[in-house]
Motif scaffolding. Structure first.
Motif, PDB file in Angstrom:
ATOM      1  N   SER A  15      -2.646   5.428 -12.101  1.00  0.00           N
ATOM      2  CA  SER A  15      -1.426   5.105 -12.058  1.00  0.00           C
ATOM      3  C   SER A  15      -1.265   4.261 -10.485  1.00  0.00           C
ATOM      4  CB  SER A  15      -0.397   6.507 -11.837  1.00  0.00           C
ATOM      5  OG  SER A  15      -0.960   7.132 -10.831  1.00  0.00           O
ATOM      6  N   GLN A  16      -1.899   4.650  -9.616  1.00  0.00           N
ATOM      7  CA  GLN A  16      -1.589   3.913  -8.206  1.00  0.00           C
ATOM      8  C   GLN A  16      -2.287   2.439  -8.543  1.00  0.00           C
ATOM      9  OE1 GLN A  16      -3.647   6.153  -5.642  1.00  0.00           O
ATOM     10  NE2 GLN A  16      -2.242   7.789  -5.045  1.00  0.00           N
ATOM     11  N   VAL A  17      -3.090   2.158  -9.223  1.00  0.00           N
ATOM     12  CA  VAL A  17      -3.590   1.053  -9.356  1.00  0.00           C
ATOM     13  C   VAL A  17      -2.728   0.325 -10.101  1.00  0.00           C
ATOM     14  CG1 VAL A  17      -5.561  -0.349 -10.440  1.00  0.00           C
ATOM     15  CG2 VAL A  17      -6.213   1.715  -8.938  1.00  0.00           C
TER      16      VAL A  17
ATOM     17  N   VAL B 177      -8.571 -10.005  -4.555  1.00  0.00           N
ATOM     18  CA  VAL B 177      -7.821  -9.016  -4.068  1.00  0.00           C
ATOM     19  C   VAL B 177      -8.228  -7.571  -4.873  1.00  0.00           C
ATOM     20  CG1 VAL B 177      -5.620  -7.704  -3.934  1.00  0.00           C
ATOM     21  CG2 VAL B 177      -5.955 -10.254  -3.897  1.00  0.00           C
ATOM     22  N   THR B 178      -8.976  -6.507  -4.133  1.00  0.00           N
ATOM     23  CA  THR B 178      -9.600  -5.497  -4.944  1.00  0.00           C
ATOM     24  C   THR B 178      -8.578  -4.241  -4.575  1.00  0.00           C
ATOM     25  OG1 THR B 178     -11.642  -6.035  -4.167  1.00  0.00           O
ATOM     26  CG2 THR B 178     -11.572  -3.765  -4.767  1.00  0.00           C
ATOM     27  N   VAL B 179      -8.355  -3.464  -5.802  1.00  0.00           N
ATOM     28  CA  VAL B 179      -7.275  -2.575  -5.843  1.00  0.00           C
ATOM     29  C   VAL B 179      -7.992  -1.248  -6.201  1.00  0.00           C
ATOM     30  CG1 VAL B 179      -5.079  -1.528  -6.485  1.00  0.00           C
ATOM     31  CG2 VAL B 179      -5.371  -4.067  -6.248  1.00  0.00           C
ATOM     32  N   SER B 180      -7.974  -0.230  -5.422  1.00  0.00           N
ATOM     33  CA  SER B 180      -8.737   1.058  -5.681  1.00  0.00           C
ATOM     34  C   SER B 180      -7.776   2.293  -5.526  1.00  0.00           C
ATOM     35  CB  SER B 180      -9.987   1.242  -5.033  1.00  0.00           C
ATOM     36  OG  SER B 180      -9.838   1.294  -3.733  1.00  0.00           O
TER      37      SER B 180
ATOM     38  N   LYS C  63       0.806  -1.206   0.022  1.00  0.00           N
ATOM     39  CA  LYS C  63      -0.103  -0.063  -0.067  1.00  0.00           C
ATOM     40  C   LYS C  63       0.875   1.245   0.025  1.00  0.00           C
ATOM     41  CE  LYS C  63      -3.881  -1.955   2.421  1.00  0.00           C
ATOM     42  NZ  LYS C  63      -4.916  -2.136   3.781  1.00  0.00           N
ATOM     43  N   GLU C  64       1.966   1.289   0.816  1.00  0.00           N
ATOM     44  CA  GLU C  64       2.943   2.515   0.898  1.00  0.00           C
ATOM     45  C   GLU C  64       3.623   2.613  -0.339  1.00  0.00           C
ATOM     46  OE1 GLU C  64       5.282   1.906   4.217  1.00  0.00           O
ATOM     47  OE2 GLU C  64       3.499   2.124   5.844  1.00  0.00           O
ATOM     48  N   ARG C  65       3.844   1.593  -0.780  1.00  0.00           N
ATOM     49  CA  ARG C  65       4.829   1.916  -2.137  1.00  0.00           C
ATOM     50  C   ARG C  65       3.966   2.169  -3.622  1.00  0.00           C
ATOM     51  NH1 ARG C  65       7.991  -3.883  -2.789  1.00  0.00           N
ATOM     52  NH2 ARG C  65       8.695  -2.842  -4.770  1.00  0.00           N
ATOM     53  N   SER C  66       2.772   2.027  -3.222  1.00  0.00           N
ATOM     54  CA  SER C  66       1.837   2.116  -4.550  1.00  0.00           C
ATOM     55  C   SER C  66       1.087   3.150  -4.373  1.00  0.00           C
ATOM     56  CB  SER C  66       0.979   0.693  -5.022  1.00  0.00           C
ATOM     57  OG  SER C  66       0.278   0.631  -4.032  1.00  0.00           O
TER      58      SER C  66
END
Length: 365
Positions: free
Chosen positions: A344-346, A337-340, A316-319
């Protein structure tokens, strides 16, 4: 210069992904890994076969140059043909072995060509008995199945053509796209959906052709029984001139012409209160949030979280994205796994998750 670039693409290391059912994957590996060991020894490509539990599909990942991958597909097709002769595979009823490749959705346009012209050309030139691209991507992934059936030599030639057609974009897309994680009977469900879609398309084409034929017959009957001779009408010169410019009349004076000017207070109510016709600045604010879901095996989810959630917090911190895992469900082999976050972060978070999964799989092997 172009020949030099083409030779560099052929020598470049590529990755080829194939999908098999649970039963065919077991025959591919053989007892105590005898068959897969023989394939690794007889070819120069790198082989990786995913583990299967509870009837999940098998993935075969080949790495090497285009020539090495095409030779590996030749050896694989030869092995499947030998097993089919012994009536062990589920596809033993077909004359030739069938392979199903996984390609990112953005590469499918290059494979199909304009109006599917490449598919028809390859079928004729390479003597392929069957070449079909699945219409939909596999659920929870951005990969589509390219199904090929033919002799060993034709499968080898098709593999070389597929890789040369999609290079060099294939290498980058395989690193950034959402790959398919094997699930139980996932391939069989995709085959069933594809057959149902094909039957529906065939029925709709038959229905539309019947409707067109019925309309033509009805129109011909209407014309034959008509006594007004509507079709004999042709616009005269007066009509054509009238369409272009109408003579000015005395009633067209600006003093007598009535025009309606609506002030904002007298506009129709449906235009005042309808959000579709409101041109305020609030409609210009578009959300830039993006969400993407990845499917990971339950056996790897614990490592992805880490002790006390340290590894997940690091991702989370790196992205800079929000990453959440679905709770564990009994008798389910996968977790979502849900990424939001921002695009660019996703993208950065998905890449970090995929790299972590690959490192975990390499440790298991």
């Amino acid at each position: 210069m172009s020949e030099t670039i083409q030779q560099d693409e052929i020598k470049q290391k590529s990755m080829l992904r194939l999908i098999f059912t649970h039963e065919d994957g077991g025959v591919l590996i053989g007892k105590n890994g005898r068959h897969i060991t023989k394939l690794k020894e007889t070819t120069s490509a790198s082989w990786f076969v995913s583990r299967s539990s509870d009837g999940a599909d098998r993935l075969v990942v080949l790495r090497g140059s285009i020539e090495e991958l095409s030779n590996a597909v030749f050896a694989l097709a030869q092995h499947l043909g030998e097993q089919a002769d012994q009536s062990r595979l589920s596809e033993s009823s077909t004359q030739f072995p069938t392979l199903r490749f996984l390609f990112p959705t953005k590469c499918i346009g290059s494979i199909l060509g304009l109006g599917g012209a490449n598919i028809a050309k390859i079928r004729a030139d390479l003597d392929v008995s069957w070449l079909h691209v699945f219409h939909d991507a596999i659920p929870f992934s951005s990969e589509r199945i390219v199904e090929v059936s033919g002799s060993e030599a034709s499968l080898q030639a098709v593999t070389s053509w597929l890789l040369q057609t999609t290079m060099p974009e294939l290498v980058d897309l395989q690193q950034t796209s959402t790959v398919y994680c094997p699930t139980k009977n996932g391939l069989r469900q995709m085959q069933l959906q594809e057959r149902q879609r094909a039957s529906c398309d065939q029925h709709s084409r038959h229905t539309s052709s019947s409707v067109v034929q019925f309309d033509k017959e009805r129109l011909s009957r209407k014309r034959s029984h008509s006594s007004l001779e509507v079709d004999s009408y042709r616009p005269t010169a007066v009509h054509r001139d009238a369409d272009r410019k109408r003579p000015r009349r005395s009633s067209d004076n600006s003093n007598t012409r009535s025009t309606k000017h609506h002030s904002p207070s007298t506009r129709p109510e449906r235009y005042v209160h309808s959000p579709r016709h409101s041109y305020t600045d609030s409609n210009r604010h578009v959300s830039t949030e993006q969400q993407e879901k990845l499917v990971v095996p339950d056996s790897i989810a614990g490592r992805l979280i880490g002790r006390s959630g340290n590894h997940l917090s690091s991702l989370k911190e790196r992205s800079g994205a929000q990453i959440e895992l679905s709770p564990r469900v009994p008798n389910m082999q996968d977790r979502v796994v849900t990424v939001s976050g921002r695009p660019s972060q996703v993208s950065s978070a998905c890449k970090l998750i995929r790299d972590s999964i690959r490192s975990f799989e390499d440790l298991e092997t």
